[in-house]
Design a protein around this motif. Sequence first.
Motif, short mmCIF file in Angstrom:
data_model
loop_
_atom_site.label_atom_id
_atom_site.label_comp_id
_atom_site.label_asym_id
_atom_site.label_seq_id
_atom_site.Cartn_x
_atom_site.Cartn_y
_atom_site.Cartn_z
N LEU A 89 0.83 -1.21 0.00
CA LEU A 89 0.00 0.00 0.00
C LEU A 89 0.87 1.26 0.00
O LEU A 89 0.57 2.23 -0.70
CB LEU A 89 -0.92 -0.01 1.22
N GLY A 90 1.96 1.23 0.79
CA GLY A 90 2.86 2.38 0.81
C GLY A 90 3.52 2.62 -0.53
O GLY A 90 3.64 3.77 -0.99
N ALA A 91 3.94 1.53 -1.18
CA ALA A 91 4.58 1.66 -2.50
C ALA A 91 3.60 2.23 -3.53
O ALA A 91 3.97 3.10 -4.34
CB ALA A 91 5.09 0.30 -2.95
N LEU A 92 2.36 1.77 -3.50
CA LEU A 92 1.35 2.28 -4.44
C LEU A 92 1.06 3.76 -4.18
O LEU A 92 0.93 4.56 -5.12
CB LEU A 92 0.05 1.48 -4.30
N PHE A 93 0.97 4.14 -2.92
CA PHE A 93 0.72 5.55 -2.55
C PHE A 93 1.84 6.44 -3.05
O PHE A 93 1.62 7.51 -3.60
CB PHE A 93 0.56 5.65 -1.03
N GLY A 106 3.83 8.11 1.61
CA GLY A 106 3.92 6.77 1.04
C GLY A 106 5.14 6.02 1.55
O GLY A 106 5.08 4.82 1.84
N ARG A 107 6.24 6.73 1.66
CA ARG A 107 7.47 6.12 2.19
C ARG A 107 7.29 5.67 3.64
O ARG A 107 7.77 4.61 4.04
CB ARG A 107 8.61 7.14 2.13
N ILE A 108 6.59 6.48 4.42
CA ILE A 108 6.36 6.15 5.83
C ILE A 108 5.50 4.89 5.96
O ILE A 108 5.78 4.01 6.77
CB ILE A 108 5.71 7.35 6.55
N ILE A 109 4.45 4.80 5.13
CA ILE A 109 3.59 3.61 5.15
C ILE A 109 4.39 2.37 4.75
O ILE A 109 4.29 1.31 5.39
CB ILE A 109 2.39 3.80 4.22
N GLN A 110 5.21 2.50 3.71
CA GLN A 110 6.04 1.37 3.27
C GLN A 110 7.01 0.95 4.37
O GLN A 110 7.23 -0.24 4.60
CB GLN A 110 6.81 1.76 2.01
N ALA A 111 7.57 1.92 5.07
CA ALA A 111 8.50 1.62 6.17
C ALA A 111 7.82 0.87 7.30
O ALA A 111 8.44 0.05 7.98
CB ALA A 111 9.12 2.91 6.69
N MET A 112 6.54 1.14 7.52
CA MET A 112 5.81 0.44 8.58
C MET A 112 5.76 -1.07 8.29
O MET A 112 5.95 -1.90 9.18
CB MET A 112 4.39 1.01 8.70
N LEU A 163 12.58 4.64 -17.11
CA LEU A 163 11.14 4.72 -16.89
C LEU A 163 10.71 5.93 -16.08
O LEU A 163 9.60 6.45 -16.27
CB LEU A 163 10.66 3.44 -16.17
N GLY A 164 11.55 6.37 -15.13
CA GLY A 164 11.17 7.45 -14.22
C GLY A 164 11.13 6.95 -12.79
O GLY A 164 10.92 5.75 -12.54
N TRP A 165 11.31 7.85 -11.80
CA TRP A 165 11.47 7.41 -10.42
C TRP A 165 10.21 6.76 -9.84
O TRP A 165 10.29 5.92 -8.96
CB TRP A 165 11.92 8.57 -9.53
N SER A 166 9.03 7.11 -10.33
CA SER A 166 7.81 6.52 -9.77
C SER A 166 7.75 5.01 -10.01
O SER A 166 7.09 4.27 -9.25
CB SER A 166 6.57 7.19 -10.37
N TYR A 167 8.44 4.54 -11.06
CA TYR A 167 8.41 3.10 -11.36
C TYR A 167 9.20 2.28 -10.34
O TYR A 167 9.05 1.05 -10.29
CB TYR A 167 8.92 2.84 -12.78
N ILE A 168 10.03 2.92 -9.54
CA ILE A 168 10.67 2.22 -8.41
C ILE A 168 9.58 1.63 -7.52
O ILE A 168 9.67 0.48 -7.06
CB ILE A 168 11.55 3.19 -7.60
N PHE A 169 8.52 2.38 -7.33
CA PHE A 169 7.43 1.95 -6.45
C PHE A 169 6.45 1.02 -7.16
O PHE A 169 5.94 0.08 -6.55
CB PHE A 169 6.71 3.17 -5.89
N TRP A 170 6.18 1.27 -8.45
CA TRP A 170 5.28 0.37 -9.19
C TRP A 170 5.86 -1.04 -9.24
O TRP A 170 5.15 -2.03 -9.02
CB TRP A 170 5.06 0.89 -10.61
N ILE A 171 7.15 -1.15 -9.51
CA ILE A 171 7.81 -2.46 -9.59
C ILE A 171 7.83 -3.13 -8.21
O ILE A 171 7.57 -4.33 -8.08
CB ILE A 171 9.23 -2.31 -10.16
N SER A 172 8.15 -2.34 -7.17
CA SER A 172 8.15 -2.89 -5.81
C SER A 172 6.77 -3.41 -5.44
O SER A 172 6.63 -4.49 -4.85
CB SER A 172 8.59 -1.82 -4.80
#
Length: 486
Positions: A89-93, A106-112, A163-172
């Motif tokens: 959920l954090g990665a998608l946010f 989003g980073r904070i949620i992912q860290a949780m 691809l762009g930095w947002s794809y770091i999170f899409w792939i994760s």
Amino acid sequence: MSTQFDVKNPKTMAFILMLGAFLGLFGETALNMALSNIMEEFSVTAATAQWLTTGYLLVLAILVPISALLMKWFTTRQLVVGGLLISMLGALFAAMSLNFGMLLLGRIIQAMGTGILLPVMLNVVLLIFPVHKRGIVMGLMGLVITLGPALGPTLSGVIISTLGWSYIFWISAAFYVLLTLAAAAKIVNVSEITKPSIDVTSIVLSTIGFGGLIYALATMAEVSFSSPQVWGPLAVGLISLFLFGRRQTRMDEPMVNLSVFKYPMFSLGTAIMFLSILIILATGILLPLYLKGALLFSAAAAGLMLLPGNAVNVILSPIVGSLFDKFGARYFVISGFVLVIIGNLGFLTVLSSTTPAWQIIVSFMVLFFGLTMVTMPAQTNGLNQLPRELYADGSAAMNTLNQVAGAAGTAISITLFTIGQNGYLVDFPDAAQPDVLATGVRYSFYFITGISVVGLICALFVKKPSEVEAKGKAPAAVKKTATARR
């Protein structure tokens, strides 16, 4: 009492946990290569942008101590699936973020989610594999702990450029979905559910303590230490941590059993891990800034320059793990820190705006050759001294301090980076930006080199847990406590 649970597929469980932890640790530094892009896109300074890393580590430092309590309330499957879902959920946010605040949230949620997965991974591995087989498994886990944050800038550099930095999170997020399905099918419970009472005061004190400490360190990049904005949170954090520690020692069922620190090799192993993670995270945020800002490489090229050092880590980790069972930790840790010092001295002597790329590559390879020899042996040697009853507390304590180390390394290195740049501009007000940036990075490496020397001094005292106990240095009081709890 046996230290191993009867699990049908221990390797499968370990693989799922390690991959989940790898994604979380990769997330620690994945945005380091994109900081300059994010600074430009959202119009923020380096000191503000570094909160994407420091904030991630801050959440881990707050949540990991609570994990020891969570492992006594929820099953292993519930924690792993829950941690993976929260991370997803954090990665998608973060992937859909429209501004810096949304990205940070989003980073904070992912860290949780990562904060739940990390200590569970360490605790489960200790429970499902016997002592004589832990070396190779802990070698692979050491690979995860060091390779995740180290490989972050390399992989993300390629992703950003293509691809762009947002794809770091899409792939994760895609990987998190697959892992969640695998975890739901393969993870079984190996923890003892005792449901101890929840001490809200301990949770509040640990949250304020670690939060205040890391916030103060990170704020030093923007304001001086004399500012109330720095020493105020620092004082509150230190007092809260003192009260937290005092409270844990006086409770019948502490949130984290601090008696683990009565075991000398565990304490020493934790200190060495602290210093190692600090070096990894400090280097992980400085080198991308240097390669892109001073040497003017693209994100992909800068990431690929760090790949040989990561390759050394990948190749060496399982080898060190298998040899650890035979030779123990001492010689690995001492030799490793010698190499770490040599690698840092390499950076100190060559960093400039005109440094040939091969010199950076070689120094980074030497640095990670040494770190790979340090992390797994130090961690395994320390945890091996603990009785089974203290595995969850030991893994929570060690992981908490690892996250504090990462946050401190990131915050202090950026602070020194800023101080170094400002000092250089005073002497050379017309200096070119690449020269200014290179000077700031080199200034930070004085600190990292000093930390490496402290690590070498600690390494000289490493012994096998059996040698400590044979000399009568095992903490009898703790043994007595563990026996009583049994």
